[in-house]
Motif scaffolding. Structure first.
Motif, short mmCIF file in Angstrom:
data_model
loop_
_atom_site.label_atom_id
_atom_site.label_comp_id
_atom_site.label_asym_id
_atom_site.label_seq_id
_atom_site.Cartn_x
_atom_site.Cartn_y
_atom_site.Cartn_z
N TYR A 51 -11.27 -4.32 -7.66
CA TYR A 51 -11.26 -5.65 -8.29
C TYR A 51 -12.47 -6.47 -7.86
N SER A 52 -12.95 -6.22 -6.65
CA SER A 52 -14.10 -6.99 -6.17
C SER A 52 -15.44 -6.40 -6.64
N GLY A 53 -15.37 -5.29 -7.41
CA GLY A 53 -16.57 -4.69 -7.98
C GLY A 53 -17.32 -3.78 -7.05
N GLU A 54 -16.69 -3.30 -5.99
CA GLU A 54 -17.37 -2.46 -5.01
C GLU A 54 -17.24 -0.96 -5.31
N VAL A 55 -16.50 -0.61 -6.37
CA VAL A 55 -16.30 0.80 -6.70
C VAL A 55 -17.00 1.10 -8.02
N ASP A 56 -17.77 2.17 -8.03
CA ASP A 56 -18.44 2.58 -9.26
C ASP A 56 -17.51 3.49 -10.07
N GLY A 57 -17.39 3.19 -11.37
CA GLY A 57 -16.59 4.04 -12.24
C GLY A 57 -15.10 3.75 -12.16
N ASP A 58 -14.33 4.57 -12.87
CA ASP A 58 -12.89 4.40 -12.95
C ASP A 58 -12.22 4.99 -11.71
N VAL A 59 -11.27 4.25 -11.14
CA VAL A 59 -10.57 4.74 -9.95
C VAL A 59 -9.49 5.75 -10.31
N GLY A 60 -9.15 5.86 -11.61
CA GLY A 60 -8.14 6.82 -12.03
C GLY A 60 -6.73 6.34 -11.77
N GLU A 61 -5.76 7.18 -12.16
CA GLU A 61 -4.36 6.85 -11.95
C GLU A 61 -3.96 7.16 -10.51
N PRO A 62 -3.32 6.21 -9.85
CA PRO A 62 -2.91 6.46 -8.46
C PRO A 62 -1.84 7.55 -8.38
N GLU A 63 -1.89 8.32 -7.31
CA GLU A 63 -0.93 9.42 -7.18
C GLU A 63 -0.88 9.89 -5.74
N ILE A 64 0.32 10.22 -5.30
CA ILE A 64 0.53 10.82 -3.98
C ILE A 64 1.19 12.18 -4.20
N THR A 65 0.64 13.20 -3.56
CA THR A 65 1.16 14.56 -3.74
C THR A 65 1.61 15.12 -2.40
N ILE A 66 2.81 15.68 -2.41
CA ILE A 66 3.34 16.36 -1.22
C ILE A 66 3.31 17.86 -1.49
N SER A 67 2.74 18.63 -0.55
CA SER A 67 2.65 20.08 -0.69
C SER A 67 3.33 20.75 0.50
N LEU A 68 4.06 21.84 0.21
CA LEU A 68 4.80 22.56 1.24
C LEU A 68 4.35 24.02 1.27
N ASP A 69 4.24 24.55 2.47
CA ASP A 69 3.88 25.97 2.64
C ASP A 69 4.81 26.56 3.69
N LYS A 70 5.84 27.26 3.22
CA LYS A 70 6.83 27.81 4.15
C LYS A 70 6.22 28.87 5.06
N ASN A 71 5.34 29.69 4.51
CA ASN A 71 4.77 30.78 5.30
C ASN A 71 3.98 30.27 6.50
N ASN A 72 3.22 29.23 6.28
CA ASN A 72 2.40 28.68 7.36
C ASN A 72 3.05 27.49 8.06
N GLN A 73 4.26 27.13 7.62
CA GLN A 73 4.99 25.99 8.19
C GLN A 73 4.18 24.70 8.16
N THR A 74 3.57 24.44 7.00
CA THR A 74 2.77 23.22 6.88
C THR A 74 3.31 22.31 5.79
N LEU A 75 3.10 21.02 6.00
CA LEU A 75 3.44 19.98 5.04
C LEU A 75 2.22 19.08 4.91
N SER A 76 1.81 18.80 3.65
CA SER A 76 0.64 17.95 3.43
C SER A 76 1.01 16.77 2.55
N VAL A 77 0.42 15.62 2.86
CA VAL A 77 0.56 14.41 2.04
C VAL A 77 -0.83 13.99 1.63
N SER A 78 -1.09 13.99 0.31
CA SER A 78 -2.43 13.67 -0.22
C SER A 78 -2.38 12.43 -1.08
N ASP A 79 -3.46 11.64 -1.01
CA ASP A 79 -3.57 10.47 -1.88
C ASP A 79 -4.98 10.42 -2.45
#
Length: 660
Positions: A51-79
């Motif tokens: 909003y303050s004009g400090e970002v070039d271009g479109d910021v896109g649709e906001p989204e948070i993604t959770i990924s699970l990997d049972k084999n490696n016992q990992t959990l990821s949270v991405s934004d």
């Protein structure tokens, strides 16, 4: 991979609460709330700099993604939020709990509508409750920024290096401890997102599925909502419950920021008024299932949502209770509830009466516990009454109104002034009762606590034009004492505690029957009952009850003097025992009743003769006991032995009366 830096994480304990401890969070599952909250925070920050004009271009649709990997016992949270530079990672991650939210808001404070969840900032380190290793891959929105990789195994040691990340935003990856593998199960993650993150303003996805509802009804304007919106929201929060009676939409930004919707539910007789059901949020992030420190205790049974970033959630319960802002919020909520009830009473009297059986518990409990609230509601406390007015008409179908956003006003709905519910039962205020009965019994209130058990007494009062209030809810036992303190010049008498002079015919009670002994009928009847009952603690009194139909009055009544009964009830309460029927009580025998008049004729010259007893005397004795039994039954039920004796005596009386 080129290692940019190695070092020790700096912990600034002088600036933060000592919450880098597992004891802060009683549930390990909280880590997911913290990580998702920080992801939302990053997305909101990106919006603000955009909003303050400090970002070039479109910021896109906001989204948070959770990924699970049972084999490696990992959990990821991405934004796809604002991301971080290497310097920001060192400042905001390595310097534990130095949340960037406060500094960020100061810079972009003009955009006040974009809330930052930063109160949860230091919650990032809660992930070490479940993870043996934590990694961050992040790329800042800033032009020319380089992606950064950060890792830590839970010790003060960290490693900062280059990252291959190409997209703006942050991914936090947890390698879970062996005993925490439940958090790689999709069902468990869905459950946690629904519990903690359901109303966050950003879509949260798992395997392409959007998990959160992300519509916080309490953040919307009341003018944009319909009754069905409120009802659907209540059903979502409290499934399988009856629809609420009414609700209040709270909205204020001064002197603190607070939004919420509070519902009045239908109460069950065994409701625990000390247990809270209101959900506490901070900027749409779920915090707790109850608001015991924020909501006044008398409003605990209310349900709904309160959302305020001004509630200090990162402190202990005792500190929260004593916080000045929390106390002001509690006072604000209580005032808004009182305003809502007063408006409903004034504008929609029939709706108010319809809800009173449930709402009355809140109001009375509040008046008992909060002086400010008492002053606000004391004129709208209702009591069901035996009074009826010819002008009373049937009530209309009620409507529920909601608070508007402007000036805390309420939408107006026309209403009649009929103080009756759908069953035709009449309600009154205490002031109306006292004003209406000045001529008959000034400053004297007759009340009933059990409509069925005290029906005989109530009917006796009604027949003589004495108005009786029904005070039969579980809270009324305490509320009567409260009323006596508030109205020190008013006498409160339960209908079975004494007989008002209005109910007694003094002339009949003084009739002389036997010229030889100069005994009145009253004296003779008293002797008959005292000898038949043979209980020294039963005080037998004889009075003629007024009635156009003597047969319709009771032949005898048991009275429990007010002071003695209350003392016994209080003792039972302190000892946590059920109140027992007092051995000491008064038996009032109605000398005007045809049964008692016939009893005198049967007994004359047969009982008090000194030696033996005639058959008519024995019958008179049984009748006296039977009349006493009936009077007791009107007050309380018999136990097993008492019922057995009553049945046996009843059979004896009937046998005598039918004998040839």
């Amino acid at each position: 991979m080129t290692v940019l830096e190695q070092g020790q994480i700096t912990i600034h304990t002088e600036n933060i609460f000592p919450i880098i401890k597992k004891s802060l969070y009683t549930d390990h599952e909280i880590f997911l709330r913290e990580l998702v909250s920080n992801a939302v925070d990053a997305i909101q920050k990106l919006k603000m700099v955009s909003y303050s004009g400090e970002v070039d271009g479109d910021v896109g649709e906001p989204e948070i993604t959770i990924s699970l990997d049972k084999n490696n016992q990992t959990l990821s949270v991405s934004d796809n939020g604002i991301g971080m530079t290497a310097e920001e990672v060192k400042k905001y991650i390595n310097q534990v709990a130095f949340s960037s939210a406060e500094e960020f808001i100061q810079k972009y404070q003009k955009d006040a509508d974009q809330q930052i969840i930063g109160h949860f900032g230091l919650g990032f380190y809660s992930c070490f409750m479940v993870a043996k290793n934590v990694e961050i891959d992040t790329l800042s929105y800033q032009a020319g920024a380089e992606a950064v990789h950060w890792s830590c195994d839970g010790s003060p040691q960290f490693e900062l290096s280059e990252s291959s990340r190409k997209e703006r935003g942050t991914t936090i990856t947890l390698t879970l401890q062996d005993e925490e593998t439940e958090y790689v199960e999709p069902a468990r993650i869905r459950q946690l997102v629904k519990k903690y993150c359901d109303f966050m303003p950003v879509p949260i996805k798992l395997d392409g599925e959007e998990l959160n509802q992300h519509k916080a009804l309490w953040k919307q304007s009341p003018r944009d909502l319909k009754d069905e919106d409120y009802l659907e929201f209540y059903r979502y929060l409290y499934p399988f419950q009856e629809d609420p009676l009414l609700w209040v939409h709270l909205k204020t930004d001064y002197p603190f920021l607070l939004n919420g919707i509070l519902y009045f539910p239908k109460l069950k007789p065994d409701v625990d008024v000390t247990k809270g059901h209101i959900k506490l949020f901070c900027n749409q992030v779920f915090v707790s299932d109850n608001c015991e420190e924020v909501i006044p205790n008398f409003l605990m049974p209310l349900r709904g949502v309160i959302d305020s970033p001004d509630i200090p959630i990162n402190v202990s319960r005792s500190a929260l209770t004593n916080d000045r802002t929390v106390r002001r919020i509690a006072d604000f909520i209580a005032k808004k509830i009182a305003d809502r009830l007063n408006q409903l009473y004034t504008e929609q009297r029939q709706d108010y009466i319809r809800c009173w059986q449930d709402v009355g518990t809140f109001v009375k409990f509040g008046a008992l516990n909060n002086d400010k609230f008492k002053k606000q509601v004391e004129d709208i406390i209702l009591y069901r009454t035996t009074y009826s007015a010819d002008s009373a008409s049937k009530p209309k179908t009620p409507e529920v109104e909601v608070q508007s956003q402007e000036d805390d006003a309420w939408q107006e709905v026309s209403s009649g002034e009929v103080n009756q519910d759908e069953q035709g039962r009449t309600y009154t205020t205490l002031k109306e009762y006292l004003d209406r009965n000045k001529a008959k019994h000034e400053n004297h209130v007759f009340y009933c606590t059990d409509e069925a058990a005290q029906a005989t007494y109530v009917e006796l009062h009604k027949n003589q034009g004495l108005e009786v209030l029904y005070m039969d809810s579980f809270i009324d036992t305490h509320f009567i004492s409260f009323l006596e303190q508030e109205y020190s010049d008013v006498k409160f008498s339960r209908v079975d505690s004494e007989l008002d002079n209005t109910l007694v015919d003094q002339d009949k009670a003084a009739d002389i029957v036997d010229p030889k002994t100069n005994k009145t009928r009253s004296e003779l009847v008293k002797e008959l009952f005292e000898q038949a009952i043979n209980k020294s603690k039963v005080n037998v009194k004889t009075q003629a009850l007024k009635s156009d139909d003597p047969q319709g009055t009771p032949p005898a009544m048991v009275l429990l003097p007010e002071a003695m009964r209350r003392l016994q009830d209080m003792t039972a309460l302190l000892q946590q025992q059920a109140a027992q029927f007092p051995e000491e009580h008064i038996l009032v025998v109605n000398t005007a009743h045809p049964l008692i008049e016939n009893l005198v004729e049967i007994s004359q010259g047969s009982i008090v003769q000194g030696v033996g007893q005639s058959p008519s005397g024995e019958l008179a004795n049984l009748i006296c006991q039977h009349v006493y039994d009936l009077a007791l039954m009107a007050q309380r039920g018999f136990d097993a032995n008492g019922m057995k004796a009553f049945v046996e005596r009843s059979n004896q009386v009937l046998t005598r009366l039918t004998a040839k």
